[in-house]
Design a protein around this motif. Structure first.
Motif, PDB file in Angstrom:
ATOM      1  N   TYR A 276       0.832  -1.201   0.000  1.00 20.69           N
ATOM      2  CA  TYR A 276       0.000   0.000   0.000  1.00 20.69           C
ATOM      3  C   TYR A 276       0.866   1.251   0.000  1.00 20.69           C
ATOM      4  CZ  TYR A 276      -4.624  -2.098   0.560  1.00 20.69           C
ATOM      5  OH  TYR A 276      -5.804  -2.779   0.356  1.00 20.69           O
TER       6      TYR A 276
ATOM      7  N   ALA B 136       2.301   1.673  -3.412  1.00 26.80           N
ATOM      8  CA  ALA B 136       1.268   2.103  -4.367  1.00 26.80           C
ATOM      9  C   ALA B 136       0.914   3.569  -4.156  1.00 26.80           C
ATOM     10  CB  ALA B 136       0.027   1.225  -4.233  1.00 26.80           C
ATOM     11  N   ILE B 137       0.806   4.005  -2.907  1.00 30.69           N
ATOM     12  CA  ILE B 137       0.511   5.411  -2.621  1.00 30.69           C
ATOM     13  C   ILE B 137       1.647   6.290  -3.120  1.00 30.69           C
ATOM     14  CG2 ILE B 137       0.161   7.111  -0.776  1.00 30.69           C
ATOM     15  CD1 ILE B 137      -1.150   4.732   0.839  1.00 30.69           C
TER      16      ILE B 137
ATOM     17  N   LEU C 220      -6.344   3.269  -5.380  1.00 29.80           N
ATOM     18  CA  LEU C 220      -5.553   2.255  -4.670  1.00 29.80           C
ATOM     19  C   LEU C 220      -6.133   0.865  -4.884  1.00 29.80           C
ATOM     20  CD1 LEU C 220      -4.613   3.758  -1.193  1.00 29.80           C
ATOM     21  CD2 LEU C 220      -3.097   3.129  -3.070  1.00 29.80           C
TER      22      LEU C 220
ATOM     23  N   VAL D 209      -9.323  -1.660   1.185  1.00 28.03           N
ATOM     24  CA  VAL D 209      -8.558  -0.414   1.061  1.00 28.03           C
ATOM     25  C   VAL D 209      -8.825   0.486   2.257  1.00 28.03           C
ATOM     26  CG1 VAL D 209      -8.258   1.703  -0.291  1.00 28.03           C
ATOM     27  CG2 VAL D 209      -8.416  -0.513  -1.451  1.00 28.03           C
TER      28      VAL D 209
ATOM     29  N   CYS E 273      -6.011   1.685   4.920  1.00 26.04           N
ATOM     30  CA  CYS E 273      -5.752   3.120   5.042  1.00 26.04           C
ATOM     31  C   CYS E 273      -5.917   3.575   6.487  1.00 26.04           C
ATOM     32  CB  CYS E 273      -6.668   3.921   4.115  1.00 26.04           C
ATOM     33  SG  CYS E 273      -6.237   3.751   2.372  1.00 26.04           S
TER      34      CYS E 273
END
Length: 140
Positions: free
Chosen positions: A7, A10-11, A27, A38, A42
């Motif tokens: 994550y 990807a961010i 995402l 997600v 998050c």
């Protein structure tokens, strides 16, 4: 299972493509995850101080999240180039994304040393800042 490092990576990549915040839907699409998964991740990353999270708006890396993601990205690029240049894998970005959080800096450095140095391929050092980086390709 998608991990926190995936994550963060990807961010990081998404924030370099567009201005933050990164939408949860983006995402989910990048990581092939449901909206619920997600949201849960998050929230967890926000609790850990790695992102700022606004429901329905998206996430932005905090300073500590950016530092961690930068290290992950360097490893990701090296592993991706290794998978592409040495192992000739078709889906090198996805494979590298899954492994980036598991590879130590020492292993990434040794992988980089094994990469072929032909004129047609940039090494991982050049890839992190150029348009030819595997991370800049659409498939993540």
């Amino acid at each position: 299972m998608t991990t926190a490092p995936e994550y963060l990576l990807a961010i990081y990549i998404a924030q370099h493509r567009d201005d933050p915040p990164v939408a949860p839907g983006e995402l989910g699409e990048m990581l092939d995850r449901s909206p619920a998964a997600v949201t849960e991740m998050c929230q967890r990353l926000a609790e850990d101080g790695l992102v700022s999270y606004e429901p329905y708006e998206g996430v932005t890396l905090t300073e500590s999240g950016r530092e961690e993601a930068t290290e992950l990205h360097e490893t990701y690029v090296t592993v991706s180039w290794f998978f592409r240049g040495v192992l000739d894998l078709d889906d090198h970005e996805t494979e590298a994304m899954e492994l980036a959080g598991l590879v130590s800096p020492m292993v990434a450095e040794r992988l980089a040393a094994t990469l072929p140095c032909d004129a047609g391929a940039a090494g991982p050092e050049e890839a992190t800042g150029s348009g030819s980086s595997p991370a800049d390709e659409d498939a993540v």
